[in-house]
Motif scaffolding. Sequence first.
Motif, PDB file in Angstrom:
ATOM      1  N   LEU A 107      18.554  11.414 -17.154  1.00 17.90           N
ATOM      2  CA  LEU A 107      18.686  12.614 -16.308  1.00 17.90           C
ATOM      3  C   LEU A 107      18.033  13.834 -16.974  1.00 17.90           C
ATOM      4  CD1 LEU A 107      20.255  13.419 -13.667  1.00 17.90           C
ATOM      5  CD2 LEU A 107      22.103  14.200 -15.158  1.00 17.90           C
ATOM      6  N   TYR A 108      17.862  13.756 -18.297  1.00 17.02           N
ATOM      7  CA  TYR A 108      17.473  14.950 -19.058  1.00 17.02           C
ATOM      8  C   TYR A 108      16.141  15.557 -18.595  1.00 17.02           C
ATOM      9  CZ  TYR A 108      16.478  18.120 -22.861  1.00 17.02           C
ATOM     10  OH  TYR A 108      16.187  19.265 -23.581  1.00 17.02           O
ATOM     11  N   ASP A 109      15.138  14.720 -18.381  1.00 16.09           N
ATOM     12  CA  ASP A 109      13.825  15.275 -18.002  1.00 16.09           C
ATOM     13  C   ASP A 109      13.846  15.930 -16.621  1.00 16.09           C
ATOM     14  OD1 ASP A 109      12.641  14.817 -20.429  1.00 16.09           O
ATOM     15  OD2 ASP A 109      11.977  12.810 -19.898  1.00 16.09           O
TER      16      ASP A 109
ATOM     17  N   VAL B 200       8.340  18.498 -38.398  1.00 18.38           N
ATOM     18  CA  VAL B 200       9.625  17.827 -38.191  1.00 18.38           C
ATOM     19  C   VAL B 200      10.343  18.566 -37.071  1.00 18.38           C
ATOM     20  CG1 VAL B 200      11.883  17.259 -39.148  1.00 18.38           C
ATOM     21  CG2 VAL B 200       9.838  17.004 -40.568  1.00 18.38           C
ATOM     22  N   GLU B 201      10.654  17.850 -35.977  1.00 22.25           N
ATOM     23  CA  GLU B 201      11.447  18.461 -34.905  1.00 22.25           C
ATOM     24  C   GLU B 201      12.858  17.897 -34.964  1.00 22.25           C
ATOM     25  OE1 GLU B 201       9.951  18.632 -30.831  1.00 22.25           O
ATOM     26  OE2 GLU B 201      11.993  18.912 -30.087  1.00 22.25           O
ATOM     27  N   LEU B 202      13.820  18.791 -35.165  1.00 19.17           N
ATOM     28  CA  LEU B 202      15.235  18.416 -35.227  1.00 19.17           C
ATOM     29  C   LEU B 202      15.818  18.496 -33.822  1.00 19.17           C
ATOM     30  CD1 LEU B 202      15.993  20.508 -38.437  1.00 19.17           C
ATOM     31  CD2 LEU B 202      15.625  18.023 -38.303  1.00 19.17           C
ATOM     32  N   GLY B 203      16.464  17.429 -33.365  1.00 19.76           N
ATOM     33  CA  GLY B 203      16.948  17.387 -31.978  1.00 19.76           C
ATOM     34  C   GLY B 203      15.779  17.195 -31.032  1.00 19.76           C
ATOM     35  N   VAL B 204      14.970  16.175 -31.298  1.00 22.63           N
ATOM     36  CA  VAL B 204      13.690  16.001 -30.571  1.00 22.63           C
ATOM     37  C   VAL B 204      13.900  15.580 -29.119  1.00 22.63           C
ATOM     38  CG1 VAL B 204      13.378  13.587 -31.265  1.00 22.63           C
ATOM     39  CG2 VAL B 204      11.365  14.994 -30.799  1.00 22.63           C
TER      40      VAL B 204
ATOM     41  N   GLY C 130      11.327  14.315 -26.127  1.00 21.22           N
ATOM     42  CA  GLY C 130       9.950  14.665 -26.476  1.00 21.22           C
ATOM     43  C   GLY C 130       9.338  15.734 -25.588  1.00 21.22           C
ATOM     44  N   ARG C 131      10.179  16.484 -24.912  1.00 22.35           N
ATOM     45  CA  ARG C 131       9.689  17.546 -24.020  1.00 22.35           C
ATOM     46  C   ARG C 131       8.700  18.459 -24.745  1.00 22.35           C
ATOM     47  NH1 ARG C 131      11.034  22.629 -22.593  1.00 22.35           N
ATOM     48  NH2 ARG C 131      12.448  22.738 -24.374  1.00 22.35           N
ATOM     49  N   ILE C 132       9.000  18.767 -26.027  1.00 22.74           N
ATOM     50  CA  ILE C 132       8.120  19.607 -26.849  1.00 22.74           C
ATOM     51  C   ILE C 132       7.231  18.730 -27.739  1.00 22.74           C
ATOM     52  CG2 ILE C 132       8.088  21.346 -28.682  1.00 22.74           C
ATOM     53  CD1 ILE C 132       9.317  22.603 -26.293  1.00 22.74           C
TER      54      ILE C 132
ATOM     55  N   VAL D 236      13.724  13.837 -35.093  1.00 18.37           N
ATOM     56  CA  VAL D 236      15.065  13.360 -35.459  1.00 18.37           C
ATOM     57  C   VAL D 236      16.012  13.670 -34.310  1.00 18.37           C
ATOM     58  CG1 VAL D 236      16.989  13.704 -37.078  1.00 18.37           C
ATOM     59  CG2 VAL D 236      14.614  13.772 -37.915  1.00 18.37           C
ATOM     60  N   ASP D 237      16.863  12.704 -33.981  1.00 18.95           N
ATOM     61  CA  ASP D 237      17.869  12.954 -32.950  1.00 18.95           C
ATOM     62  C   ASP D 237      19.036  12.005 -33.164  1.00 18.95           C
ATOM     63  OD1 ASP D 237      17.524  14.617 -30.064  1.00 18.95           O
ATOM     64  OD2 ASP D 237      19.153  13.139 -30.107  1.00 18.95           O
ATOM     65  N   SER D 238      20.240  12.475 -32.767  1.00 17.72           N
ATOM     66  CA  SER D 238      21.439  11.641 -32.930  1.00 17.72           C
ATOM     67  C   SER D 238      21.702  10.783 -31.694  1.00 17.72           C
ATOM     68  CB  SER D 238      22.657  12.517 -33.243  1.00 17.72           C
ATOM     69  OG  SER D 238      22.780  13.532 -32.265  1.00 17.72           O
TER      70      SER D 238
ATOM     71  N   ASP E 241      21.302  12.596 -37.959  1.00 15.27           N
ATOM     72  CA  ASP E 241      21.924  13.894 -37.730  1.00 15.27           C
ATOM     73  C   ASP E 241      21.033  14.986 -38.316  1.00 15.27           C
ATOM     74  OD1 ASP E 241      23.732  16.231 -38.059  1.00 15.27           O
ATOM     75  OD2 ASP E 241      25.228  14.787 -37.373  1.00 15.27           O
ATOM     76  N   LEU E 242      20.868  16.062 -37.565  1.00 14.10           N
ATOM     77  CA  LEU E 242      19.996  17.138 -38.061  1.00 14.10           C
ATOM     78  C   LEU E 242      20.586  17.853 -39.273  1.00 14.10           C
ATOM     79  CD1 LEU E 242      21.299  20.012 -36.924  1.00 14.10           C
ATOM     80  CD2 LEU E 242      20.153  19.333 -34.828  1.00 14.10           C
ATOM     81  N   ARG E 243      21.875  17.585 -39.563  1.00 19.19           N
ATOM     82  CA  ARG E 243      22.456  18.161 -40.790  1.00 19.19           C
ATOM     83  C   ARG E 243      22.094  17.331 -42.013  1.00 19.19           C
ATOM     84  NH1 ARG E 243      28.415  18.015 -39.019  1.00 19.19           N
ATOM     85  NH2 ARG E 243      27.521  16.265 -37.883  1.00 19.19           N
TER      86      ARG E 243
END
Length: 233
Positions: free
Chosen positions: A10-12, A37-41, A44-46, A60-62, A89-91
């Motif tokens: 649903l996200y896109d 490095v994209e955190l919470g990718v 892939g919208r960006i 990176v994404d959880s 995790d981005l942490r």
Amino acid sequence: MSEYDAIARLYDPWSASVIEDISFYVDEALRAGGPVVELGVGTGRIAIPIAMAGVDVIGVDSSAEMLAVCRRRADEAGIGARIDLRLGDLRKPPVDERVALVTCPFRAYLHLRDDAERLEALGAAHELLLPGGKLVFDVFTPSREDIEETHARWIEREPGIDERADWDLDAQTLTLSVRGQSGESTMTLWWLEPSRWHALLAEAGFEVLACYGWFDRRPFAGGEDSVWIASRK
Ligand SMILES: C[S@@+](CC[C@H](N)C(=O)[O-])C[C@H]1O[C@@H](n2cnc3c(N)ncnc32)[C@H](O)[C@@H]1O
């Protein structure tokens, strides 16, 4: 499990009208030269437009399901080799590489619930950067009008996709629900005043180079959105 797993498909369509930030992040990636490095990718919208511009991305994404959508989209776009996706995790990002640019677009840092988590995440981003490298991210701080207009109401955000915001002013939380044909989920976001983000960045060892009020790089002047560029000292 991540609350995004249930809405990966649903996200896109849900975020279809969010396009204002893409060229901003692509420009930052081109300036850095990559890899990024994209955190919470997410899906892939960006990251996909960045890869299409010729810059490699470690994402990176959880949410395993969001990453699966990203993988499929990247392969379909013919830039699968430019995107390296890692579940984590981005942490504590599973990234040994050191890069000139770390990004965390579209408010992903608002999933952090307190200063301890924010400092852990900012510290981890700091660790990923080469000296002089940049962390670029955006967050929001809601206005009273926005809260009053949207509180506890289901609103059709996109055709067939409804969104509901439940705001808690004392706790500074937004409980965000979304539902559509291909999934539904509820998640919590924790917002902060921009001055707090500034202080946390300094505490994590960053120098704030810019705080914009929008992706056209206008200076922040007290609006809902803030776009941060900070460098590793
Ligand atoms: C609003 S989406 C943004 C996705 C993408 N960056 C974009 O701009 O469309 C937030 C993303 O952050 C991810 N996320 C949330 N908390 C996370 C965490 N602690 N570690 C890694 N990813 C996380 C979610 O799974 C989701 O994909």
